[in-house]
Structure formats: structure tokens, C-alpha cells
Design a protein around this motif. Structure first.
Motif, PDB file in Angstrom:
ATOM      1  N   CYS A   3      20.305 -17.188  62.512  1.00  0.00           N
ATOM      2  CA  CYS A   3      18.863 -17.266  62.250  1.00  0.00           C
ATOM      3  C   CYS A   3      18.434 -18.737  62.204  1.00  0.00           C
ATOM      4  CB  CYS A   3      18.531 -16.581  60.929  1.00  0.00           C
ATOM      5  SG  CYS A   3      16.805 -16.787  60.417  1.00  0.00           S
ATOM      6  N   THR A  11      21.735 -10.900  61.960  1.00  0.00           N
ATOM      7  CA  THR A  11      20.494 -10.661  62.701  1.00  0.00           C
ATOM      8  C   THR A  11      20.636  -9.397  63.530  1.00  0.00           C
ATOM      9  OG1 THR A  11      21.161 -11.997  64.598  1.00  0.00           O
ATOM     10  CG2 THR A  11      19.967 -13.132  62.828  1.00  0.00           C
ATOM     11  N   LYS A  14      15.793  -6.345  68.176  1.00  0.00           N
ATOM     12  CA  LYS A  14      14.737  -5.332  68.074  1.00  0.00           C
ATOM     13  C   LYS A  14      14.256  -4.865  69.445  1.00  0.00           C
ATOM     14  CE  LYS A  14      14.170  -4.666  63.747  1.00  0.00           C
ATOM     15  NZ  LYS A  14      14.490  -3.363  63.197  1.00  0.00           N
ATOM     16  N   ARG A  28      14.139 -10.008  71.433  1.00  0.00           N
ATOM     17  CA  ARG A  28      13.429 -10.232  70.170  1.00  0.00           C
ATOM     18  C   ARG A  28      14.397  -9.855  69.064  1.00  0.00           C
ATOM     19  NH1 ARG A  28      10.132 -13.274  68.833  1.00  0.00           N
ATOM     20  NH2 ARG A  28       9.107 -11.968  67.340  1.00  0.00           N
ATOM     21  N   ARG A  29      14.553 -10.741  68.103  1.00  0.00           N
ATOM     22  CA  ARG A  29      15.504 -10.524  67.019  1.00  0.00           C
ATOM     23  C   ARG A  29      14.806 -10.664  65.678  1.00  0.00           C
ATOM     24  NH1 ARG A  29      20.993 -11.183  68.618  1.00  0.00           N
ATOM     25  NH2 ARG A  29      21.162 -11.769  70.794  1.00  0.00           N
ATOM     26  N   VAL A  30      15.437 -10.073  64.654  1.00  0.00           N
ATOM     27  CA  VAL A  30      14.949 -10.212  63.283  1.00  0.00           C
ATOM     28  C   VAL A  30      16.162 -10.513  62.399  1.00  0.00           C
ATOM     29  CG1 VAL A  30      15.092  -7.748  62.735  1.00  0.00           C
ATOM     30  CG2 VAL A  30      13.516  -9.206  61.470  1.00  0.00           C
ATOM     31  N   ASN A  35      14.010 -11.770  57.106  1.00  0.00           N
ATOM     32  CA  ASN A  35      13.007 -11.083  57.933  1.00  0.00           C
ATOM     33  C   ASN A  35      12.287 -11.991  58.925  1.00  0.00           C
ATOM     34  OD1 ASN A  35      13.401  -8.436  57.049  1.00  0.00           O
ATOM     35  ND2 ASN A  35      12.152  -8.807  55.228  1.00  0.00           N
ATOM     36  N   ARG A  37      11.455 -13.500  62.429  1.00  0.00           N
ATOM     37  CA  ARG A  37      11.551 -12.981  63.800  1.00  0.00           C
ATOM     38  C   ARG A  37      11.630 -14.153  64.768  1.00  0.00           C
ATOM     39  NH1 ARG A  37      10.369  -7.587  64.490  1.00  0.00           N
ATOM     40  NH2 ARG A  37       9.744  -6.540  62.584  1.00  0.00           N
TER      41      ARG A  37
END
Length: 148
Positions: A3, A11, A14, A28-30, A35, A37
Motif C-alpha cells: 500500500c 491489499t 477490486k 484497482r486495489r484497496v 482502506n 484505494r
């Protein structure tokens, strides 16, 4: 993937989709810790390239440096970002497909100039002026005559 906000390795992806020319996967990651993004890009690398500098030193090929150089040459020129990305990807593929793990900085410069010539004449002359180290106006004029 770490992250960029909190450095956690926890992570989750998404969403994944290819770019327009399918040469890159956009993810796209979170971060599951904070939290946050963020987006990552994944591309194929055929081989590790080493660049042989003019002084003989060898350094790893840096795609980001290539992108910056092309963007500087194209600064304030009417070329869409997608065409720039496609040109850079084409340059990298061409360099990787030559079959050599070491490539001279001169060969890279010539390949970039060929690509810029197809994108924008002004960007080509800008890049050539730095790459070929133009000393005076006559050098610019000679390059412009060669371009025509």
C-alpha cells in the motif's frame, strides 16, 4: 502489492481490465488495513535489458526514464497521451525483441527518434537537439533539412 499509503502488504484487487491496446492490465486495489484505494499497472517484460552508456557503464533499462524523455520532447504538443503510451510500448517491444540483453544508449536514442518522427516533427527535433548535442543553429538547420 504494498500500500502506498500505509505500506501494508495486505491489499486486495477490486477490478482488473486491459488497456485499450491490451498491452497493460490496469488493476484497482484497496488496502485492507487503511482502506486506501490505488491503481497498479501490469505489463509483460520479455527480458531484463542493460543499457551500455557512452562511457561504457552498464545500467538497468528504466522504462520510466524513457517515458519522461518522450514526454519532455512532446511537452505542449498536440499529441494524445494514449498515442504517447503506445509509442513508448512499441519502443520497448522493439528493444526487447532485438534478442540482446545489452543495448547501447545510441540504439535506444535512434529508436526513440524514429518513433518521435512518426508522432510529431517538433518533438523529434527537440529530442534530436539534445541527443545529438547540437552546438549551434547550423546543426538545427541541417537536421530540419534532413527531416524534409
Amino acid at each position: 502489492m504494498r500500500c502506498p499509503n500505509c505500506a501494508s502488504l495486505d491489499t486486495q484487487v477490486k477490478d482488473s481490465r486491459p488497456t485499450e491496446d491490451s498491452s497493460v492490465i490496469r488493476r484497482r486495489r484497496v488496502c485492507l488495513s487503511c482502506n486506501f484505494r490505488f491503481t497498479t499497472f501490469e505489463r509483460v517484460q520479455l527480458r531484463e535489458l542493460l543499457v551500455i552508456k557512452r562511457n561504457g557503464r552498464r545500467v538497468p533499462f528504466d522504462r520510466d526514464k524513457l517515458v519522461r524523455s518522450v514526454q519532455i520532447a512532446l511537452r505542449k504538443r498536440p499529441v494524445e497521451p494514449e498515442r504517447i503510451d503506445q509509442a513508448v510500448s512499441k519502443i520497448v517491444r522493439e528493444l526487447e525483441s532485438q534478442g540482446e540483453s545489452e543495448i547501447s544508449s545510441e540504439a535506444i536514442g535512434e529508436t526513440v527518434m524514429d518513433a518521435l518522427r512518426g508522432l510529431d516533427d517538433v518533438a523529434y527535433v527537440r529530442f534530436a537537439s539534445v541527443y545529438r548535442n547540437f552546438e549551434d543553429v547550423d546543426a538545427f538547420v541541417k537536421e530540419l533539412h534532413r527531416l524534409k
